[in-house]
Design a protein around this motif. Sequence first.
Motif, PDB file in Angstrom:
ATOM      1  N   MET A   1      24.205  16.241  24.428  1.00 62.13           N
ATOM      2  CA  MET A   1      24.655  16.371  25.809  1.00 62.13           C
ATOM      3  C   MET A   1      23.559  16.041  26.824  1.00 62.13           C
ATOM      4  O   MET A   1      23.854  15.727  27.976  1.00 62.13           O
ATOM      5  CB  MET A   1      25.142  17.811  26.075  1.00 62.13           C
ATOM      6  CG  MET A   1      26.371  18.206  25.287  1.00 62.13           C
ATOM      7  SD  MET A   1      26.728  19.985  25.439  1.00 62.13           S
ATOM      8  CE  MET A   1      26.857  20.161  27.220  1.00 62.13           C
ATOM      9  N   ILE A   2      22.292  16.146  26.403  1.00 61.44           N
ATOM     10  CA  ILE A   2      21.170  16.024  27.336  1.00 61.44           C
ATOM     11  C   ILE A   2      20.255  14.881  26.920  1.00 61.44           C
ATOM     12  O   ILE A   2      19.843  14.791  25.756  1.00 61.44           O
ATOM     13  CB  ILE A   2      20.366  17.339  27.403  1.00 61.44           C
ATOM     14  CG1 ILE A   2      21.258  18.476  27.921  1.00 61.44           C
ATOM     15  CG2 ILE A   2      19.131  17.181  28.288  1.00 61.44           C
ATOM     16  CD1 ILE A   2      20.586  19.834  27.957  1.00 61.44           C
ATOM     17  N   ASP A   3      19.940  14.016  27.878  1.00 58.03           N
ATOM     18  CA  ASP A   3      18.993  12.923  27.652  1.00 58.03           C
ATOM     19  C   ASP A   3      17.919  12.973  28.720  1.00 58.03           C
ATOM     20  O   ASP A   3      18.221  12.937  29.924  1.00 58.03           O
ATOM     21  CB  ASP A   3      19.701  11.570  27.711  1.00 58.03           C
ATOM     22  CG  ASP A   3      20.597  11.327  26.507  1.00 58.03           C
ATOM     23  OD1 ASP A   3      20.057  11.249  25.391  1.00 58.03           O
ATOM     24  OD2 ASP A   3      21.822  11.224  26.694  1.00 58.03           O
ATOM     25  N   VAL A   4      16.664  13.056  28.288  1.00 55.16           N
ATOM     26  CA  VAL A   4      15.519  13.057  29.189  1.00 55.16           C
ATOM     27  C   VAL A   4      14.789  11.727  29.053  1.00 55.16           C
ATOM     28  O   VAL A   4      14.478  11.298  27.932  1.00 55.16           O
ATOM     29  CB  VAL A   4      14.552  14.213  28.870  1.00 55.16           C
ATOM     30  CG1 VAL A   4      13.362  14.195  29.821  1.00 55.16           C
ATOM     31  CG2 VAL A   4      15.275  15.561  28.948  1.00 55.16           C
ATOM     32  N   GLU A   5      14.559  11.077  30.170  1.00 59.14           N
ATOM     33  CA  GLU A   5      13.865   9.786  30.169  1.00 59.14           C
ATOM     34  C   GLU A   5      12.523   9.902  29.447  1.00 59.14           C
ATOM     35  O   GLU A   5      11.680  10.728  29.799  1.00 59.14           O
ATOM     36  CB  GLU A   5      13.640   9.340  31.610  1.00 59.14           C
ATOM     37  CG  GLU A   5      12.909   8.015  31.744  1.00 59.14           C
ATOM     38  CD  GLU A   5      12.578   7.692  33.194  1.00 59.14           C
ATOM     39  OE1 GLU A   5      11.929   6.646  33.426  1.00 59.14           O
ATOM     40  OE2 GLU A   5      12.963   8.478  34.085  1.00 59.14           O
ATOM     41  N   GLY A   6      12.337   9.093  28.422  1.00 60.35           N
ATOM     42  CA  GLY A   6      11.088   9.108  27.666  1.00 60.35           C
ATOM     43  C   GLY A   6      10.946  10.285  26.737  1.00 60.35           C
ATOM     44  O   GLY A   6       9.910  10.440  26.085  1.00 60.35           O
ATOM     45  N   GLY A   7      11.975  11.115  26.644  1.00 57.97           N
ATOM     46  CA  GLY A   7      11.898  12.294  25.788  1.00 57.97           C
ATOM     47  C   GLY A   7      12.193  11.952  24.344  1.00 57.97           C
ATOM     48  O   GLY A   7      12.655  10.863  24.012  1.00 57.97           O
ATOM     49  N   LYS A   8      11.924  12.914  23.467  1.00 53.49           N
ATOM     50  CA  LYS A   8      12.164  12.703  22.040  1.00 53.49           C
ATOM     51  C   LYS A   8      13.279  13.627  21.568  1.00 53.49           C
ATOM     52  O   LYS A   8      13.490  14.715  22.106  1.00 53.49           O
ATOM     53  CB  LYS A   8      10.904  12.979  21.224  1.00 53.49           C
ATOM     54  CG  LYS A   8      10.402  14.417  21.313  1.00 53.49           C
ATOM     55  CD  LYS A   8       9.201  14.637  20.430  1.00 53.49           C
ATOM     56  CE  LYS A   8       8.669  16.068  20.556  1.00 53.49           C
ATOM     57  NZ  LYS A   8       9.605  17.109  20.112  1.00 53.49           N
ATOM     58  N   LYS A   9      14.012  13.150  20.588  1.00 50.35           N
ATOM     59  CA  LYS A   9      15.048  13.956  19.964  1.00 50.35           C
ATOM     60  C   LYS A   9      14.818  13.946  18.461  1.00 50.35           C
ATOM     61  O   LYS A   9      15.490  13.234  17.711  1.00 50.35           O
ATOM     62  CB  LYS A   9      16.435  13.415  20.289  1.00 50.35           C
ATOM     63  CG  LYS A   9      16.874  13.567  21.737  1.00 50.35           C
ATOM     64  CD  LYS A   9      18.342  13.193  21.890  1.00 50.35           C
ATOM     65  CE  LYS A   9      18.801  13.315  23.317  1.00 50.35           C
ATOM     66  NZ  LYS A   9      20.242  13.035  23.488  1.00 50.35           N
ATOM     67  N   ASP A  10      13.851  14.743  18.030  1.00 49.88           N
ATOM     68  CA  ASP A  10      13.552  14.788  16.600  1.00 49.88           C
ATOM     69  C   ASP A  10      13.653  16.216  16.068  1.00 49.88           C
ATOM     70  O   ASP A  10      12.940  16.615  15.156  1.00 49.88           O
ATOM     71  CB  ASP A  10      12.169  14.206  16.312  1.00 49.88           C
ATOM     72  CG  ASP A  10      11.062  14.940  17.067  1.00 49.88           C
ATOM     73  OD1 ASP A  10      11.385  15.852  17.872  1.00 49.88           O
ATOM     74  OD2 ASP A  10       9.882  14.616  16.853  1.00 49.88           O
ATOM     75  N   GLU A  11      14.556  16.983  16.665  1.00 53.36           N
ATOM     76  CA  GLU A  11      14.743  18.357  16.227  1.00 53.36           C
ATOM     77  C   GLU A  11      15.253  18.389  14.796  1.00 53.36           C
ATOM     78  O   GLU A  11      16.174  17.659  14.441  1.00 53.36           O
ATOM     79  CB  GLU A  11      15.749  19.079  17.137  1.00 53.36           C
ATOM     80  CG  GLU A  11      15.327  19.165  18.596  1.00 53.36           C
ATOM     81  CD  GLU A  11      16.488  19.600  19.488  1.00 53.36           C
ATOM     82  OE1 GLU A  11      16.205  20.077  20.599  1.00 53.36           O
ATOM     83  OE2 GLU A  11      17.654  19.458  19.059  1.00 53.36           O
TER      84      GLU A  11
ATOM     85  N   VAL B   1      16.978  12.846  34.192  1.00 51.01           N
ATOM     86  CA  VAL B   1      17.640  13.725  33.224  1.00 51.01           C
ATOM     87  C   VAL B   1      19.145  13.551  33.371  1.00 51.01           C
ATOM     88  O   VAL B   1      19.683  13.640  34.472  1.00 51.01           O
ATOM     89  CB  VAL B   1      17.259  15.203  33.434  1.00 51.01           C
ATOM     90  CG1 VAL B   1      17.992  16.083  32.412  1.00 51.01           C
ATOM     91  CG2 VAL B   1      15.761  15.408  33.321  1.00 51.01           C
ATOM     92  N   SER B   2      19.811  13.306  32.265  1.00 51.30           N
ATOM     93  CA  SER B   2      21.266  13.163  32.264  1.00 51.30           C
ATOM     94  C   SER B   2      21.859  14.297  31.439  1.00 51.30           C
ATOM     95  O   SER B   2      21.489  14.491  30.276  1.00 51.30           O
ATOM     96  CB  SER B   2      21.672  11.813  31.665  1.00 51.30           C
ATOM     97  OG  SER B   2      23.075  11.730  31.520  1.00 51.30           O
ATOM     98  N   ILE B   3      22.771  15.064  32.060  1.00 52.42           N
ATOM     99  CA  ILE B   3      23.411  16.175  31.364  1.00 52.42           C
ATOM    100  C   ILE B   3      24.921  16.001  31.451  1.00 52.42           C
ATOM    101  O   ILE B   3      25.490  15.954  32.533  1.00 52.42           O
ATOM    102  CB  ILE B   3      23.008  17.530  31.971  1.00 52.42           C
ATOM    103  CG1 ILE B   3      21.484  17.707  31.926  1.00 52.42           C
ATOM    104  CG2 ILE B   3      23.698  18.679  31.229  1.00 52.42           C
ATOM    105  CD1 ILE B   3      20.998  19.006  32.556  1.00 52.42           C
ATOM    106  N   SER B   4      25.566  15.897  30.299  1.00 51.90           N
ATOM    107  CA  SER B   4      27.013  15.802  30.241  1.00 51.90           C
ATOM    108  C   SER B   4      27.552  17.160  29.800  1.00 51.90           C
ATOM    109  O   SER B   4      27.577  17.475  28.607  1.00 51.90           O
ATOM    110  CB  SER B   4      27.444  14.715  29.245  1.00 51.90           C
ATOM    111  OG  SER B   4      28.843  14.702  29.097  1.00 51.90           O
ATOM    112  N   SER B   5      27.953  17.960  30.788  1.00 51.18           N
ATOM    113  CA  SER B   5      28.340  19.342  30.480  1.00 51.18           C
ATOM    114  C   SER B   5      29.784  19.474  30.042  1.00 51.18           C
ATOM    115  O   SER B   5      30.258  20.590  29.787  1.00 51.18           O
ATOM    116  CB  SER B   5      28.080  20.245  31.688  1.00 51.18           C
ATOM    117  OG  SER B   5      28.718  19.736  32.835  1.00 51.18           O
TER     118      SER B   5
END
Length: 358
Positions: free
Chosen positions: A54-64, A236-240
């Motif tokens: 649901m959440i995308d942060v510019e330049g962020g990582k998603k390696d949870e 920051v993009s949040i699709s709630s």
Amino acid sequence: MSEERLITRNRSGRGSHSIPWLFVLAVVLLGTVFFVPTPYYVTRPGSAIELAPMIDVEGGKKDESGAFMLTTVRMGEANLAWYLYAQLSPNAELMKKELVVGSGESNEDFTRRELAVMDNSQKIAEAVAFRLAGYDVKIENQGVWVMGTIEGMPAKNVLQIGDVIVAVDGRPTREAKDLLQYLSTKKQGDQVEVTLIRDGREEKRTLTLAPLPDSKTPGLGIRPDNKQEIIVPKQVSISSQGIGGPSAGLMMTLEIYDQLNQEIDLTRGYKVAGTGTISPDGSVGRIGGINHKVVAADEAGADIFLAPDDAEGPVSNYQEALETAKRIGSRMRVVPVKTVDDALAFLKAQKPKSSYSE
């Protein structure tokens, strides 16, 4: 034999005539159960939803290796069927309508308010997360957010939930106290020109002040909040997904911070569910329906549940969550948090889940 056959036919005839009446009775009963309203709303467990998609942060990582999860409560008007269900189910409860929807407030108003509060919660979560990650954040007051109108008062049917009052009689109202201070110089019957922003457009309305129900001082009759512009250095993009209310603030903060943080996977491989409002200073606030959220998290297989350790009620959210987890026999670890720092300290102290023997 002929007499016996005659009796049988007569009985059959009477039965065939009774069928329509039984059908009508059944329809009436079903209509009563499913369409007759009650003065209640029913609340029950919703879902636990992973935040990374649901959440995308510019330049962020998603390696949870695990997941952060917000939790929801299902709520709706209770017909007679839901009323009866709530009497029997330990995972459903009834709330009087006036405790959910304000006096004179429509369901559309309620939905609009909940979505506005969610939007504000998202912005605060961004601010807290970026500050935790060491970034500069700007917070500027934009005006007075209309979060409700009072029945019988001037604002009713003139102002809408989501309107932002930016000036009264040409005087800027950057926050609620500016509005209240100016109106305190007025008297009942005075007219004021309200400048507001609605759907991105500036509009003006003239209202005649009336005594407020509680204080009897002259006012507009709104439930105000401060509308703030929060500026962070990355997009920051949040699709709630239409979820309303402020209670996802803590979990959104953790997800945003985790995407910004390059050093450690904060989930440590666990499914981390939770709830709680978030304030600009990072404090975590009380929410409603936490018992339902615990059930939802347990059904989704969460390992950890973060609960506000508040002092606002006779029993804290944490204590409610702990009692519910025990009642349903959950193996989740329920963790008390007063601030987002408490949550981070707990998570960072956990050994990765993979290090445990199963």
